[in-house]
Write a protein that holds these residues in place. Structure first.
Motif, PDB file in Angstrom:
ATOM      1  N   SER A 388       0.843  -1.193   0.000  1.00  0.00           N
ATOM      2  CA  SER A 388       0.000   0.000   0.000  1.00  0.00           C
ATOM      3  C   SER A 388       0.876   1.240   0.000  1.00  0.00           C
ATOM      4  O   SER A 388       1.768   1.390   0.854  1.00  0.00           O
ATOM      5  N   MET A 389       0.632   2.147  -0.937  1.00  0.00           N
ATOM      6  CA  MET A 389       1.373   3.398  -0.957  1.00  0.00           C
ATOM      7  C   MET A 389       0.893   4.339   0.148  1.00  0.00           C
ATOM      8  O   MET A 389       1.632   5.210   0.595  1.00  0.00           O
ATOM      9  N   GLU A 390      -0.339   4.180   0.583  1.00  0.00           N
ATOM     10  CA  GLU A 390      -0.840   5.020   1.668  1.00  0.00           C
ATOM     11  C   GLU A 390      -0.182   4.645   2.990  1.00  0.00           C
ATOM     12  O   GLU A 390       0.262   5.507   3.749  1.00  0.00           O
ATOM     13  N   ASP A 391      -0.100   3.340   3.269  1.00  0.00           N
ATOM     14  CA  ASP A 391       0.518   2.875   4.509  1.00  0.00           C
ATOM     15  C   ASP A 391       2.016   2.693   4.376  1.00  0.00           C
ATOM     16  O   ASP A 391       2.727   2.558   5.374  1.00  0.00           O
ATOM     17  N   ARG A 392       2.511   2.624   3.128  1.00  0.00           N
ATOM     18  CA  ARG A 392       3.923   2.385   2.837  1.00  0.00           C
ATOM     19  C   ARG A 392       4.408   1.080   3.470  1.00  0.00           C
ATOM     20  O   ARG A 392       5.486   1.020   4.071  1.00  0.00           O
ATOM     21  N   LYS A 393       3.610   0.038   3.318  1.00  0.00           N
ATOM     22  CA  LYS A 393       3.970  -1.265   3.872  1.00  0.00           C
ATOM     23  C   LYS A 393       3.159  -2.354   3.189  1.00  0.00           C
ATOM     24  O   LYS A 393       2.207  -2.078   2.450  1.00  0.00           O
ATOM     25  N   VAL A 394       3.530  -3.609   3.431  1.00  0.00           N
ATOM     26  CA  VAL A 394       2.775  -4.756   2.932  1.00  0.00           C
ATOM     27  C   VAL A 394       1.431  -4.820   3.653  1.00  0.00           C
ATOM     28  O   VAL A 394       1.368  -4.750   4.874  1.00  0.00           O
ATOM     29  N   VAL A 395       0.345  -4.980   2.888  1.00  0.00           N
ATOM     30  CA  VAL A 395      -0.983  -5.093   3.495  1.00  0.00           C
ATOM     31  C   VAL A 395      -1.616  -6.449   3.242  1.00  0.00           C
ATOM     32  O   VAL A 395      -2.655  -6.769   3.830  1.00  0.00           O
ATOM     33  N   ALA A 396      -1.029  -7.274   2.368  1.00  0.00           N
ATOM     34  CA  ALA A 396      -1.573  -8.621   2.141  1.00  0.00           C
ATOM     35  C   ALA A 396      -0.527  -9.478   1.451  1.00  0.00           C
ATOM     36  O   ALA A 396       0.317  -8.981   0.691  1.00  0.00           O
ATOM     37  N   TRP A 397      -0.596 -10.783   1.723  1.00  0.00           N
ATOM     38  CA  TRP A 397       0.226 -11.770   1.036  1.00  0.00           C
ATOM     39  C   TRP A 397      -0.685 -12.749   0.323  1.00  0.00           C
ATOM     40  O   TRP A 397      -1.632 -13.290   0.919  1.00  0.00           O
ATOM     41  N   GLY A 398      -0.423 -12.999  -0.932  1.00  0.00           N
ATOM     42  CA  GLY A 398      -1.166 -14.002  -1.677  1.00  0.00           C
ATOM     43  C   GLY A 398      -0.427 -15.328  -1.644  1.00  0.00           C
ATOM     44  O   GLY A 398       0.718 -15.416  -2.098  1.00  0.00           O
ATOM     45  N   GLU A 399      -1.078 -16.352  -1.094  1.00  0.00           N
ATOM     46  CA  GLU A 399      -0.481 -17.679  -0.991  1.00  0.00           C
ATOM     47  C   GLU A 399      -1.201 -18.634  -1.930  1.00  0.00           C
ATOM     48  O   GLU A 399      -2.426 -18.746  -1.872  1.00  0.00           O
ATOM     49  N   GLY A 400      -0.459 -19.316  -2.804  1.00  0.00           N
ATOM     50  CA  GLY A 400      -1.088 -20.230  -3.743  1.00  0.00           C
ATOM     51  C   GLY A 400      -0.118 -20.838  -4.728  1.00  0.00           C
ATOM     52  O   GLY A 400      -0.367 -21.908  -5.277  1.00  0.00           O
ATOM     53  N   HIS A 401       1.015 -20.160  -4.963  1.00  0.00           N
ATOM     54  CA  HIS A 401       2.023 -20.718  -5.871  1.00  0.00           C
ATOM     55  C   HIS A 401       2.873 -21.754  -5.150  1.00  0.00           C
ATOM     56  O   HIS A 401       3.122 -21.651  -3.937  1.00  0.00           O
ATOM     57  N   ASN A 402       3.330 -22.738  -5.913  1.00  0.00           N
ATOM     58  CA  ASN A 402       4.178 -23.795  -5.371  1.00  0.00           C
ATOM     59  C   ASN A 402       5.638 -23.619  -5.751  1.00  0.00           C
ATOM     60  O   ASN A 402       6.461 -24.486  -5.449  1.00  0.00           O
ATOM     61  N   SER A 403       5.936 -22.519  -6.415  1.00  0.00           N
ATOM     62  CA  SER A 403       7.313 -22.221  -6.794  1.00  0.00           C
ATOM     63  C   SER A 403       7.429 -20.717  -6.994  1.00  0.00           C
ATOM     64  O   SER A 403       6.499 -19.968  -6.723  1.00  0.00           O
ATOM     65  N   TRP A 404       8.570 -20.277  -7.491  1.00  0.00           N
ATOM     66  CA  TRP A 404       8.861 -18.856  -7.618  1.00  0.00           C
ATOM     67  C   TRP A 404       7.823 -18.146  -8.477  1.00  0.00           C
ATOM     68  O   TRP A 404       7.385 -18.665  -9.502  1.00  0.00           O
ATOM     69  N   VAL A 405       7.470 -16.949  -8.067  1.00  0.00           N
ATOM     70  CA  VAL A 405       6.526 -16.115  -8.819  1.00  0.00           C
ATOM     71  C   VAL A 405       7.329 -15.266  -9.799  1.00  0.00           C
ATOM     72  O   VAL A 405       8.230 -14.528  -9.403  1.00  0.00           O
ATOM     73  N   SER A 406       6.997 -15.368 -11.089  1.00  0.00           N
ATOM     74  CA  SER A 406       7.799 -14.719 -12.122  1.00  0.00           C
ATOM     75  C   SER A 406       7.100 -13.558 -12.824  1.00  0.00           C
ATOM     76  O   SER A 406       7.742 -12.795 -13.541  1.00  0.00           O
ATOM     77  N   GLY A 407       5.785 -13.408 -12.625  1.00  0.00           N
ATOM     78  CA  GLY A 407       5.081 -12.301 -13.266  1.00  0.00           C
ATOM     79  C   GLY A 407       3.827 -11.937 -12.502  1.00  0.00           C
ATOM     80  O   GLY A 407       3.111 -12.812 -12.003  1.00  0.00           O
ATOM     81  N   VAL A 408       3.549 -10.635 -12.376  1.00  0.00           N
ATOM     82  CA  VAL A 408       2.349 -10.135 -11.697  1.00  0.00           C
ATOM     83  C   VAL A 408       1.779  -8.977 -12.505  1.00  0.00           C
ATOM     84  O   VAL A 408       2.511  -8.266 -13.193  1.00  0.00           O
TER      85      VAL A 408
END
Length: 554
Positions: A388-408
């Motif tokens: 979040s740019m407002e909080d300037r911190k992580v606000v959520a983690w998406g869990e579901g991949h079983n290996s490295w995430v290469s594109g978002v």
């Protein structure tokens, strides 16, 4: 290596479209892959797939990881007509395309009204995601604009003049997006160097709309229209920067046009440096900059001469910069690197705004929401982080991949269903991610559902108050790089859809008006049509997402 006998402009006149499609589907099924996947709003169907010519030798695939860029030219160039003038671009979609904020009429996060609550990892390490009685069915918002007129193509993935650009080995390939031919129509060979990254500028005023970065450190800008008019395999009419790595001989890892600043672009390198160029300048490629005194600190140096190009050097980090992305208004620049840090800069004022460490190891990719409020990152920790740019911190983690995430990427063309309630209070974002586990994951981010994990103070009752977690105590000061937060302090998202779309690890994705494009690192691109897109009768006008207004940090 590339077979030198391969034709630069490849067509297949002996194989029918039906046979090609049938062969592709049969091959996919033999690998356990389906040609569709389901979402709450309907089925996404595999419409086309694109790949490199069959003459490409297998060991050439390891030379570079395939990245994709989607570009749109208003008028299609006549093939093999080198005497024609270069064509001007009208609009494009990029692999870094970020999503538009959409509002939903439901109050999310409450119970008993058909809305949904998020689950969080607690002391037992488990989480859940429960759905109420009514599912959130989204739709493609771009099929009609605000005045009711229709937009973009009828029986094609996008309007005529859309081209897909991707790199494999030492060659850059260009193919028509709306053609069912698998093989490219144009190839550009770079010989002893490999194209690593590329970008397209839809607003270029001089026709130089295509950027290409090589593993030698060289950078080119050229006209996509001119390349399509030329029958050869060499890049024509291009400007050449950092020739032979004269200024920086480390790998060029990412290139990007600077939004709202015609003719300016940046190139990031594997040594942690980023350079700012102006394509109109013919200054020397060997511009000199002061020696970097502290490799661990961010610093900016400007060229001593006003005629020099590049005009500035940003030293971002120690080690490779893996990806960069500008906010849609061009004010903010996000970078991720081998050191596992996201860094967000005020590009205009050359100031570090915020950033922080991944949960584990390197970050590979980043993308902005079009309103500039959120940033996605992904990497070796198998997580999709939402900043979040407002909080300037992580606000959520998406869990579901079983290996490295290469594109978002955020999806700028999806919106939740409309209801009669106030739409200005709540926001829902759709975004996607791809990974080396060969999966495409789609996510819904509903901001009103994000609350910190359950806390139970000694002698008290359970509470969701943010005040009991140091991660939520206050807004992080400007310029602070944070350590990775505790897993107990960050809300967890579960994917809406998880679908194995390729047989090889994935390297990127793009959301366009009528489709989702996924690419594997070996040079195979698939085009997944949105529900109802193939049946829509719409015109050739270009649909443009809502123009965002970035947040202010003063």
């Amino acid at each position: 290596m590339i077979n030198n006998g391969a034709a630069s402009t490849t067509t297949n006149t002996t194989t029918t479209t039906t046979a090609s499609s049938s062969t592709s589907n049969t091959a996919a099924q033999s690998l356990g892959l389906k040609n569709f996947f389901k979402t709450p709003e309907g089925r996404y169907k595999l419409q086309h797939d694109k790949t490199h010519p069959s003459s490409l030798l297998p060991y050439a695939l390891a030379k570079s990881i395939t990245q994709i860029t989607l570009a749109h030219l208003k008028n299609q160039p006549a093939q093999a007509a080198s005497s024609l003038p270069a064509l001007q671009p009208s609009s494009s979609y990029s692999v870094a395309s970020s999503g538009v904020k959409y509002v939903t009429s439901k109050f999310l996060g409450s119970s008993g009204n058909g809305s949904r609550m998020l689950g969080f990892v607690g002391g037992n390490g488990t989480g859940s995601k429960a759905n109420g009685g009514a599912s959130k069915i989204g739709h493609v918002s771009g099929l009609s604009n605000n005045n009711g007129s229709s937009t973009i193509g009828s029986n094609t993935p996008d309007s005529k003049g859309s081209y897909l650009i991707f790199n494999v080995g030492d060659t850059l390939y260009i193919t028509e997006l709306n053609s069912e031919e698998k093989d490219p129509i144009k190839s550009i060979s770079f010989g002893n160097s490999n194209p690593i990254c590329h970008a397209f500028d839809s607003k270029s005023k001089d026709g130089h709309d295509l950027l290409i970065g090589l593993n030698s450190g060289d950078v080119y800008s050229g006209s996509l229209g001119l390349q399509l008019q030329d029958v050869g395999k060499k890049l024509v009419g291009a400007h050449h920067y950092n020739k032979d790595g004269a200024l920086n001989n480390s790998r060029c890892t990412s290139v990007a046009w600077i939004p709202e600043r015609d003719g300016a672009f940046v190139a990031a390198h594997a040594d942690g440096n980023l350079y700012v160029y102006e394509k109109s300048k013919d200054g020397p490629a060997d511009s000199t900059f002061p020696v970097i005194k502290d490799q661990t600190q961010f610093s900016v140096a400007h060229a001593r001469s006003s005629k020099s190009n590049p005009i500035a050097r940003w030293h971002i980090c120690q080690g490779p910069i893996n990806a960069i992305a500008f906010s849609a208004d061009g004010r903010y620049l996000a970078t991720v690197g081998r050191d596992g840090y996201l860094r967000v800069f005020d590009f205009i004022n050359e100031q570090l705004i915020c950033g922080g460490k991944s949960y584990y190891s390197a970050l590979f990719c980043c993308a902005w929401s079009s309103d500039g409020k959120y940033i996605l990152t992904g990497g070796e920790d198998d997580l999709v982080q939402v900043w979040s740019m407002e909080d300037r911190k992580v606000v959520a983690w998406g869990e579901g991949h079983n290996s490295w995430v290469s594109g978002v990427a955020f999806d700028p063309y999806w919106s939740p269903p409309q209801t009669s309630e106030d739409e200005s209070e709540n926001a829902v974002y759709r975004f996607g991610s791809v990974g080396q586990d060969t999966q495409l994951l789609l996510w819904d981010l509903a901001m009103d559902e994000l609350v910190v994990p359950l806390r139970r103070p000694p002698g008290g009752s359970p509470t969701y108050s943010r005040t009991q977690s140091s991660h939520w105590d206050s807004v992080v000061p400007v310029g602070t790089l944070q350590p990775a937060p505790s897993t107990k302090d960050v809300p967890k998202l579960a994917p809406l859809v998880a679908h194995r779309v390729h047989s090889e690890p994935l390297s990127g994705l793009i959301f366009s008006l009528e489709s989702i494009l996924t690419a594997s690192r070996d040079g195979h691109v698939k085009i997944w049509m949105r529900p109802g897109s193939s049946d829509s009768q719409v015109s050739n006008d270009t649909c443009v997402p809502v123009k965002p207004v970035g947040p202010s940090f003063r």
